[in-house]
Design an enzyme around this catalytic site. Structure first.
Site, PDB file in Angstrom:
ATOM      1  N   THR A  70       0.704  -1.165   0.023  1.00 45.61           N
ATOM      2  CA  THR A  70      -0.192  -0.002   0.003  1.00 45.61           C
ATOM      3  C   THR A  70       0.899   1.018   0.098  1.00 45.61           C
ATOM      4  OG1 THR A  70      -1.762  -1.071   1.183  1.00 45.61           O
ATOM      5  CG2 THR A  70      -1.711   1.301   1.364  1.00 45.61           C
ATOM      6  N   ASN A 149      -6.224  -9.104  -8.044  1.00 45.82           N
ATOM      7  CA  ASN A 149      -6.151  -9.718  -6.996  1.00 45.82           C
ATOM      8  C   ASN A 149      -7.547 -10.360  -6.555  1.00 45.82           C
ATOM      9  OD1 ASN A 149      -6.650  -6.892  -6.533  1.00 45.82           O
ATOM     10  ND2 ASN A 149      -7.716  -7.409  -4.528  1.00 45.82           N
ATOM     11  N   GLN A 179       0.327  -8.824  -6.325  1.00 50.09           N
ATOM     12  CA  GLN A 179       0.029 -10.438  -6.661  1.00 50.09           C
ATOM     13  C   GLN A 179       0.505 -11.081  -8.046  1.00 50.09           C
ATOM     14  OE1 GLN A 179      -2.172 -11.902  -4.930  1.00 50.09           O
ATOM     15  NE2 GLN A 179      -3.343 -10.487  -3.618  1.00 50.09           N
ATOM     16  N   SER A 199       5.230  -6.555  -2.421  1.00 49.44           N
ATOM     17  CA  SER A 199       4.828  -6.859  -1.057  1.00 49.44           C
ATOM     18  C   SER A 199       5.400  -8.138  -0.681  1.00 49.44           C
ATOM     19  CB  SER A 199       3.327  -6.634  -0.521  1.00 49.44           C
ATOM     20  OG  SER A 199       2.945  -6.957   0.586  1.00 49.44           O
ATOM     21  N   CYS A 323     -16.872  -8.852  -1.411  1.00 52.30           N
ATOM     22  CA  CYS A 323     -18.119  -8.431  -0.553  1.00 52.30           C
ATOM     23  C   CYS A 323     -17.854  -7.143   0.294  1.00 52.30           C
ATOM     24  CB  CYS A 323     -18.967  -9.400   0.009  1.00 52.30           C
ATOM     25  SG  CYS A 323     -20.452  -9.074   0.326  1.00 52.30           S
TER      26      CYS A 323
HETATM   27  N1  PLP Z   1      -2.102  -4.387  -4.267  1.00 53.64           N
HETATM   28  C1  PLP Z   1      -2.787  -5.530  -4.356  1.00 53.64           C
HETATM   29  C2  PLP Z   1      -3.079  -6.106  -5.853  1.00 53.64           C
HETATM   30  C3  PLP Z   1      -2.878  -6.363  -3.479  1.00 53.64           C
HETATM   31  O1  PLP Z   1      -3.530  -7.585  -3.591  1.00 53.64           O
HETATM   32  C4  PLP Z   1      -2.546  -5.896  -2.045  1.00 53.64           C
HETATM   33  C5  PLP Z   1      -3.133  -6.865  -0.773  1.00 53.64           C
HETATM   34  O2  PLP Z   1      -4.082  -7.243  -0.918  1.00 53.64           O
HETATM   35  C6  PLP Z   1      -1.965  -4.721  -1.988  1.00 53.64           C
HETATM   36  C7  PLP Z   1      -1.982  -3.768  -2.944  1.00 53.64           C
HETATM   37  C8  PLP Z   1      -1.697  -4.129  -0.744  1.00 53.64           C
HETATM   38  O3  PLP Z   1      -0.436  -4.581  -0.108  1.00 53.64           O
HETATM   39  P1  PLP Z   1      -0.261  -4.435   1.493  1.00 53.64           P
HETATM   40  O4  PLP Z   1      -1.067  -5.345   2.135  1.00 53.64           O
HETATM   41  O5  PLP Z   1       1.592  -5.053   1.514  1.00 53.64           O
HETATM   42  O6  PLP Z   1      -0.302  -3.226   1.863  1.00 53.64           O
END
Ligand code: PLP
Length: 377
Positions: A70, A149, A179, A199, A323
């Site tokens: 994030t 995701n 992802q 991540s 959801c």
């Molecule tokens: N981007 C995608 C596509 C994700 O699936 C996620 C987490 O689910 C994130 C960003 C966020 O990553 P983090 O949990 O390390 O902040």
């Protein structure tokens, strides 16, 4: 327990936890300290950076540790907007991005930016032709995820990079590869991506550690977190040494026989899909080709109920993204799924630890759920 939610987060292998424990208890120095314990911590950070960078195919100098995916997304978006501040205020993204991209873009919208959100088709895909059509003279950023995701769809990031080059666009290309990293081909340097978010906790690493790849050709990158000047002045905050070591260890472990692991996940995904499709009314949602994410729906059976009931039996799947606060996810809405299908959608996601027995348990539990309940019309 049957854990089938690896796109939400992953278990940390023992070797990763051990590496982190050692850093927390013995090699706990601050990398900025000017004595051997500090020098050792600095070396650990730089060795770890080299491991993650090697897996991404980039130079270690182009990779910055952050606190999570994030943060990487927020930083990339803010930095790109600032980079293009004299060129324009138009941004292209997809309506299927994670909220870690969509929410910072909403804030930029409030600051006067115009955001074009490309709609995925009914199968969850977006095309480079959509990007081509949306691109303008004043576009300063294209932000496109590598793997969605929720659906597991792989987006055409390499083609988007090629398009920007052909058009001689000044827009930067950011890719949220949270992802996609170590799941599908991911090569920011060869593709010509400017910024890429990672991540650790989606690949067997700890939560609370991410990274941002910043192309070497990008100058004057603005930090999101100014302060003590860590990460070569671009991301301040004392380096999270244990998490960084855990990230690198997870990458090393995941890369060991990676192709076999991915082939196994893909085979389990196929097996799961075929098995679940024998349940009356079951549908596949989207045609995601990532090996670890399968999206299915049992229209008329709200997935929030399914997830809760299965959770009580120790079977973990997700409707979390599907959801949100009682409303179908933005991804399924953008795909134009009928309401009943969207509300019945759940995600099953696989990791190297997943066994066929996990899928069999899910199948039995879903059959049981269906036989106990009447569908909501
Ligand atoms: N981007 C995608 C596509 C994700 O699936 C996620 C987490 O689910 C994130 C960003 C966020 O990553 P983090 O949990 O390390 O902040």
């Amino acid at each position: 327990m049957h854990y089938l939610d690896h796109a939400a987060t992953t278990p940390v292998p023992r070797a990763v936890a051990d590496a982190m424990y050692e850093v927390l208890t013995a090699r706990f120095g601050n990398p900025s300290s000017q004595y051997p314990l500090g020098f050792q911590a600095r070396r650990l950070v730089e060795d770890s950076r080299a491991v993650v960078a090697d897996a991404l195919g980039c130079a270690a100098d182009n990779l910055y540790f952050t606190s999570c995916g994030t943060e990487s997304d927020n930083w990339a978006i803010r930095a790109a907007a600032w980079h293009g501040r004299r060129a324009g205020k138009h941004i292209v993204t997809t309506a299927a991005e994670h909220s870690a991209v969509l929410e910072p873009l909403k804030l930029l919208e409030q600051e006067g930016y115009e955001i074009t959100r490309l709609k995925p088709d009914r199968n969850g895909n977006v095309t480079v032709a959509q990007v081509a059509e949306a691109l303008r003279e004043d576009t300063v950023l294209v932000s496109m995820m590598l793997v969605n995701n929720e659906t597991g769809c792989v987006f055409p990031v390499a083609e988007a990079a090629k398009l920007l080059k052909e058009r001689k666009s000044a827009a930067l290309l950011h890719c949220d590869a949270v992802q996609g990293f170590l799941k599908v081909p991911c090569d920011p340097v060869r593709w010509g991506v400017d910024l890429m978010s990672l991540s650790a906790h989606k690949i067997g690493g700890p939560k609370g550690i991410g990274a941002l790849y910043v192309s070497g050709s990008l100058k004057n990158v603005r930090p999101l977190l100014p302060g003590g000047g860590q990460e070569r002045g671009l991301r301040s905050g004392t380096e999270a040494t244990a998490q960084i070591a855990g990230f690198a260890k997870a990458v090393e472990l995941r890369r060991d026989h990676l192709e076999e692991k991915l082939a196994r996940m893909a085979a389990l995904k196929r097996y799961c899909r075929e098995k679940l499709l024998t349940i009356p009314g079951m549908e596949t949602v989207g045609d995601g080709t990532a090996p670890h994410i399968l999206c299915m729906s049992l229209p008329g059976y709200p997935s929030a109920n399914i997830v809760n009931e299965l959770g009580e039996q120790g079977i973990c799947i997700s409707a979390g993204s599907a959801c949100h606060k009682g409303k179908p996810s933005h991804v399924f809405t953008a795909m134009g799924l009928p309401k009943r299908t969207a509300a019945g959608t759940f995600r099953i996601s696989f990791g190297p630890e997943t066994e066929q027995a996990d899928v069999d348990a899910l199948y039995l539990a879903l059959r049981e759920h269906q036989s106990k309940r009447f569908p909501m019309l």
